[in-house]
Scaffold this motif. Structure first.
Motif, PDB file in Angstrom:
ATOM      1  N   ARG A 192      70.331  60.126  32.040  1.00  0.00           N
ATOM      2  CA  ARG A 192      69.953  61.529  31.802  1.00  0.00           C
ATOM      3  C   ARG A 192      69.879  61.824  30.315  1.00  0.00           C
ATOM      4  NH1 ARG A 192      72.858  66.999  34.279  1.00  0.00           N
ATOM      5  NH2 ARG A 192      71.914  68.465  32.793  1.00  0.00           N
ATOM      6  N   TYR A 193      70.877  61.372  29.573  1.00  0.00           N
ATOM      7  CA  TYR A 193      70.882  61.610  28.131  1.00  0.00           C
ATOM      8  C   TYR A 193      69.697  60.926  27.452  1.00  0.00           C
ATOM      9  CZ  TYR A 193      71.994  60.893  23.231  1.00  0.00           C
ATOM     10  OH  TYR A 193      71.897  60.826  21.866  1.00  0.00           O
ATOM     11  N   LEU A 194      69.466  59.675  27.758  1.00  0.00           N
ATOM     12  CA  LEU A 194      68.388  58.924  27.113  1.00  0.00           C
ATOM     13  C   LEU A 194      67.023  59.501  27.452  1.00  0.00           C
ATOM     14  CD1 LEU A 194      69.762  55.309  27.684  1.00  0.00           C
ATOM     15  CD2 LEU A 194      69.598  56.502  25.475  1.00  0.00           C
ATOM     16  N   ALA A 195      66.852  59.954  28.686  1.00  0.00           N
ATOM     17  CA  ALA A 195      65.569  60.546  29.079  1.00  0.00           C
ATOM     18  C   ALA A 195      65.347  61.896  28.413  1.00  0.00           C
ATOM     19  CB  ALA A 195      65.504  60.687  30.598  1.00  0.00           C
ATOM     20  N   GLU A 196      66.424  62.613  28.170  1.00  0.00           N
ATOM     21  CA  GLU A 196      66.303  63.930  27.539  1.00  0.00           C
ATOM     22  C   GLU A 196      66.102  63.836  26.031  1.00  0.00           C
ATOM     23  OE1 GLU A 196      69.028  66.497  30.736  1.00  0.00           O
ATOM     24  OE2 GLU A 196      69.812  66.065  28.724  1.00  0.00           O
TER      25      GLU A 196
ATOM     26  N   VAL B 158      70.995  56.991  43.691  1.00  0.00           N
ATOM     27  CA  VAL B 158      70.637  56.592  42.334  1.00  0.00           C
ATOM     28  C   VAL B 158      69.183  56.942  42.045  1.00  0.00           C
ATOM     29  CG1 VAL B 158      70.225  54.582  40.846  1.00  0.00           C
ATOM     30  CG2 VAL B 158      72.394  54.793  42.079  1.00  0.00           C
ATOM     31  N   GLN B 159      68.295  56.602  42.953  1.00  0.00           N
ATOM     32  CA  GLN B 159      66.876  56.903  42.748  1.00  0.00           C
ATOM     33  C   GLN B 159      66.646  58.405  42.639  1.00  0.00           C
ATOM     34  OE1 GLN B 159      64.137  54.449  45.337  1.00  0.00           O
ATOM     35  NE2 GLN B 159      66.108  53.636  46.045  1.00  0.00           N
ATOM     36  N   GLU B 160      67.315  59.161  43.475  1.00  0.00           N
ATOM     37  CA  GLU B 160      67.209  60.626  43.428  1.00  0.00           C
ATOM     38  C   GLU B 160      67.660  61.145  42.067  1.00  0.00           C
ATOM     39  OE1 GLU B 160      70.286  63.463  45.365  1.00  0.00           O
ATOM     40  OE2 GLU B 160      68.726  63.165  46.879  1.00  0.00           O
ATOM     41  N   ALA B 161      68.782  60.613  41.565  1.00  0.00           N
ATOM     42  CA  ALA B 161      69.302  61.043  40.266  1.00  0.00           C
ATOM     43  C   ALA B 161      68.369  60.649  39.131  1.00  0.00           C
ATOM     44  CB  ALA B 161      70.691  60.443  40.043  1.00  0.00           C
ATOM     45  N   LEU B 162      67.802  59.445  39.196  1.00  0.00           N
ATOM     46  CA  LEU B 162      66.894  58.996  38.142  1.00  0.00           C
ATOM     47  C   LEU B 162      65.619  59.835  38.109  1.00  0.00           C
ATOM     48  CD1 LEU B 162      67.238  55.098  38.348  1.00  0.00           C
ATOM     49  CD2 LEU B 162      68.377  56.670  36.779  1.00  0.00           C
ATOM     50  N   ARG B 163      65.130  60.205  39.295  1.00  0.00           N
ATOM     51  CA  ARG B 163      63.946  61.081  39.327  1.00  0.00           C
ATOM     52  C   ARG B 163      64.261  62.426  38.690  1.00  0.00           C
ATOM     53  NH1 ARG B 163      63.001  58.516  44.413  1.00  0.00           N
ATOM     54  NH2 ARG B 163      64.285  60.074  45.486  1.00  0.00           N
ATOM     55  N   ALA B 164      65.439  62.960  39.010  1.00  0.00           N
ATOM     56  CA  ALA B 164      65.829  64.244  38.427  1.00  0.00           C
ATOM     57  C   ALA B 164      66.002  64.149  36.917  1.00  0.00           C
ATOM     58  CB  ALA B 164      67.127  64.729  39.078  1.00  0.00           C
ATOM     59  N   CYS B 165      66.419  62.971  36.444  1.00  0.00           N
ATOM     60  CA  CYS B 165      66.594  62.762  34.998  1.00  0.00           C
ATOM     61  C   CYS B 165      65.261  62.675  34.269  1.00  0.00           C
ATOM     62  CB  CYS B 165      67.367  61.468  34.745  1.00  0.00           C
ATOM     63  SG  CYS B 165      69.095  61.515  35.238  1.00  0.00           S
ATOM     64  N   GLY B 166      64.204  62.302  34.973  1.00  0.00           N
ATOM     65  CA  GLY B 166      62.903  62.152  34.342  1.00  0.00           C
ATOM     66  C   GLY B 166      62.677  60.795  33.719  1.00  0.00           C
ATOM     67  N   VAL B 167      63.258  59.741  34.317  1.00  0.00           N
ATOM     68  CA  VAL B 167      62.997  58.399  33.795  1.00  0.00           C
ATOM     69  C   VAL B 167      61.530  58.049  34.036  1.00  0.00           C
ATOM     70  CG1 VAL B 167      65.380  57.728  34.258  1.00  0.00           C
ATOM     71  CG2 VAL B 167      63.606  57.134  35.893  1.00  0.00           C
ATOM     72  N   ASP B 168      61.021  57.096  33.287  1.00  0.00           N
ATOM     73  CA  ASP B 168      59.593  56.788  33.336  1.00  0.00           C
ATOM     74  C   ASP B 168      59.198  56.005  34.583  1.00  0.00           C
ATOM     75  OD1 ASP B 168      58.839  57.916  30.749  1.00  0.00           O
ATOM     76  OD2 ASP B 168      60.116  56.349  29.919  1.00  0.00           O
ATOM     77  N   GLU B 169      60.043  55.064  34.996  1.00  0.00           N
ATOM     78  CA  GLU B 169      59.727  54.243  36.162  1.00  0.00           C
ATOM     79  C   GLU B 169      61.001  53.985  36.957  1.00  0.00           C
ATOM     80  OE1 GLU B 169      57.914  50.564  34.988  1.00  0.00           O
ATOM     81  OE2 GLU B 169      56.626  51.521  33.494  1.00  0.00           O
ATOM     82  N   ILE B 170      60.845  53.892  38.286  1.00  0.00           N
ATOM     83  CA  ILE B 170      61.947  53.523  39.168  1.00  0.00           C
ATOM     84  C   ILE B 170      61.457  52.397  40.064  1.00  0.00           C
ATOM     85  CG2 ILE B 170      63.538  54.274  40.974  1.00  0.00           C
ATOM     86  CD1 ILE B 170      63.204  57.145  39.898  1.00  0.00           C
ATOM     87  N   HIS B 171      62.208  51.300  40.070  1.00  0.00           N
ATOM     88  CA  HIS B 171      61.816  50.121  40.848  1.00  0.00           C
ATOM     89  C   HIS B 171      62.939  49.779  41.830  1.00  0.00           C
ATOM     90  CE1 HIS B 171      58.428  49.182  38.091  1.00  0.00           C
ATOM     91  NE2 HIS B 171      59.226  49.740  37.177  1.00  0.00           N
ATOM     92  N   PRO B 172      62.812  50.173  43.092  1.00  0.00           N
ATOM     93  CA  PRO B 172      63.843  49.851  44.083  1.00  0.00           C
ATOM     94  C   PRO B 172      63.613  48.484  44.715  1.00  0.00           C
ATOM     95  CG  PRO B 172      62.176  51.243  45.077  1.00  0.00           C
ATOM     96  CD  PRO B 172      61.750  51.038  43.639  1.00  0.00           C
ATOM     97  N   GLY B 173      64.602  48.033  45.474  1.00  0.00           N
ATOM     98  CA  GLY B 173      64.440  46.838  46.293  1.00  0.00           C
ATOM     99  C   GLY B 173      64.445  45.524  45.540  1.00  0.00           C
ATOM    100  N   ILE B 174      64.998  45.481  44.341  1.00  0.00           N
ATOM    101  CA  ILE B 174      65.098  44.217  43.600  1.00  0.00           C
ATOM    102  C   ILE B 174      66.477  43.625  43.886  1.00  0.00           C
ATOM    103  CG2 ILE B 174      65.010  43.116  41.335  1.00  0.00           C
ATOM    104  CD1 ILE B 174      63.297  45.442  40.371  1.00  0.00           C
ATOM    105  N   GLY B 175      66.510  42.457  44.509  1.00  0.00           N
ATOM    106  CA  GLY B 175      67.777  41.938  44.993  1.00  0.00           C
ATOM    107  C   GLY B 175      68.243  42.736  46.197  1.00  0.00           C
ATOM    108  N   LYS B 176      67.322  42.941  47.138  1.00  0.00           N
ATOM    109  CA  LYS B 176      67.553  43.691  48.381  1.00  0.00           C
ATOM    110  C   LYS B 176      67.736  45.184  48.110  1.00  0.00           C
ATOM    111  CE  LYS B 176      69.359  39.709  50.913  1.00  0.00           C
ATOM    112  NZ  LYS B 176      70.444  39.145  51.729  1.00  0.00           N
ATOM    113  N   THR B 177      68.913  45.602  47.633  1.00  0.00           N
ATOM    114  CA  THR B 177      69.159  47.035  47.448  1.00  0.00           C
ATOM    115  C   THR B 177      69.303  47.431  45.979  1.00  0.00           C
ATOM    116  OG1 THR B 177      71.469  46.490  47.951  1.00  0.00           O
ATOM    117  CG2 THR B 177      70.188  47.511  49.705  1.00  0.00           C
ATOM    118  N   GLY B 178      68.977  46.538  45.073  1.00  0.00           N
ATOM    119  CA  GLY B 178      69.078  46.858  43.656  1.00  0.00           C
ATOM    120  C   GLY B 178      68.003  47.823  43.199  1.00  0.00           C
ATOM    121  N   VAL B 179      68.297  48.562  42.150  1.00  0.00           N
ATOM    122  CA  VAL B 179      67.371  49.552  41.580  1.00  0.00           C
ATOM    123  C   VAL B 179      67.299  49.345  40.077  1.00  0.00           C
ATOM    124  CG1 VAL B 179      66.876  52.013  41.247  1.00  0.00           C
ATOM    125  CG2 VAL B 179      67.957  51.236  43.380  1.00  0.00           C
TER     126      VAL B 179
END
Length: 417
Positions: free
Chosen positions: A127-131, A47-68
């Motif tokens: 991806r759509y929203l970031a584009e 998921v994090q890899e995909a979000l980075r490729a999409c160009g989202v503004d921020e990625i916050h991992p580890g919320i609720g252990k493995t939540g993103v």
């Protein structure tokens, strides 16, 4: 890989349909690598890899252990509005009996509920929203762990999800084999029931089966309790209220000891209700009835009533709004706005206890006759663009740009800043 056959209206759907092959491949990769609640390391990484490729503004991992959590800001943020979209990521501890190329590579684990598809739909929306960024506000994309019995939504909330990302409303959807692909179901109230676990411990007096008159037989008491508790719904709960009590497991004695009356028995089951009033009423009657039945035989019974998941209750304005968004995509005839609630449970309920919002069902057909949690189940990839477009529509129509015109202003008062 075939082209998506499912059609819908709108620019978002057309845009997302262009990368249907990519989100399908992503979904199938997740299906092949299922992970249980709070163990979604591979899934969260993808998921994090995909979000980075999409160009989202921020990625916050580890919320609720493995939540993103992913953050996408619109072309404008002047409104200061913020809407959350949630997808669950975990799989089930069950063996898959499919033989397609993307079947589970892990023995005893399977995406038997379609959470792989939910995650892929939200990635497609990201991806759509970031584009495009055709909205005024901030989209919060919540990839939640541990829905299947682990209360991952509660874990994310307890770790500050809504403190860090103070959304005004939050939405989720679940695929539903009972609805045709291309349709959406919703209502303005209860969508899923509360799920409670009951444990009834019966203490009697063991002894020889040949001299049963010298015992207090907890097996006999169990039989009477199992029968008696069914009267709670039929004789205590109003007919217009819904409740289910199921005793699903009984443990007593030793199968190898045919002539030994055990000293205790344990019953385990579940209670399903939609209202806190009925939930409390059922708990009270269970405690009273089990104690009374056991006492009549000279035994004792202790009831442990554990509240696992609360009922999933949509807020009416948000449900109406989500129905409008769905209608703009698939037409009024394909939106069921009075969807019958399910006695199943869903931990998105924890989020709806904190925030206004709505939970939807997106039709996917019962492919091969397999419903959810079936070893032959598979998510219908044809609905991926529609699910992603529905997520995107909640953002664009919920937080419209001023340039879109006042006629398209947000219909949901609770999303106003």
């Amino acid at each position: 890989m075939s082209e998506a056959r499912l059609q819908a209206n709108g620019r978002a759907f057309a845009h997302i349909a262009r990368f249907y092959p990519e989100i399908t491949a992503f979904r199938r990769d997740l299906h092949a690598h299922p992970e249980l609640g709070f163990e979604e390391v591979y899934t969260a990484g993808r998921v994090q890899e995909a979000l980075r490729a999409c160009g989202v503004d921020e990625i916050h991992p580890g919320i609720g252990k493995t939540g993103v959590v992913g953050v996408i800001r619109g072309r404008s943020t002047a409104s200061r509005r913020m809407i959350g979209l949630r997808a669950d990521m975990d799989a089930l501890p069950m063996r898959e009996e499919n033989d397609f190329a993307w079947a589970s590579a892990k023995q005893g684990l399977m995406h038997g509920c379609g959470h792989d598809g939910h995650t892929a739909m939200l990635v497609g929306a990201a991806r759509y929203l970031a584009e495009t960024r055709d909205f005024d506000g901030t989209a919060i994309l919540i990839f939640q762990p541990g829905e299947e019995g682990f209360a991952g939504a509660r874990a994310m909330i307890e770790e500050g999800l809504f403190d860090r990302f103070p959304v005004q409303s939050v939405y989720a959807m679940h695929n539903w084999p009972g609805l045709p692909a291309g349709t959406v179901g919703i209502n303005r109230g209860a969508m899923m029931a509360a799920a409670d676990r009951i444990t009834i411990e019966i203490a009697g007096k063991g002894g020889h089966g040949a001299h049963a008159y010298l015992t207090v037989d907890p097996v006999l008491v169990s039989a009477h309790i199992i029968t008696a508790v069914q009267s709670i719904v039929s004789r205590n709960v109003r007919p217009i209220d819904a409740a289910v009590i199921s005793i699903c497991a009984v443990q007593a004695g030793d199968l190898g000891a045919m002539s030994v009356v055990p000293g205790k028995a344990v019953l385990v089951g579940t209670v399903r209700t939609f209202s806190a009033r009925v939930q409390a009423q059922v708990e009270q009657r269970l405690v009273e009835l089990c104690a009374a039945v056991a006492s009549g035989f000279g035994a004792t019974a202790q009831v442990k009533f554990e509240r696992i998941y609360p009922a999933t209750i949509n807020t009416a304005p948000e449900a109406m709004f989500a129905g409008d968004v769905a209608q703009s995509l698939v037409g009024a005839h394909n939106v069921e706005r009075n969807m019958e609630p399910s006695m199943g449970a869903e931990d998105f309920s924890f989020m709806l206890q904190k925030k206004a919002g709505a939970y939807m069902r997106i039709g996917q057909d019962a492919r091969g006759g397999a419903f959810l949690h079936n070893s032959k189940y598979d998510f219908n990839d044809e609905i991926l663009p529609l699910g992603a477009a529905l997520h995107a529509g909640l953002i664009e129509q919920g937080m419209p740009l001023a340039a879109a015109g006042k006629s398209t202003k947000n219909k949901v008062a609770s999303t106003a800043s």
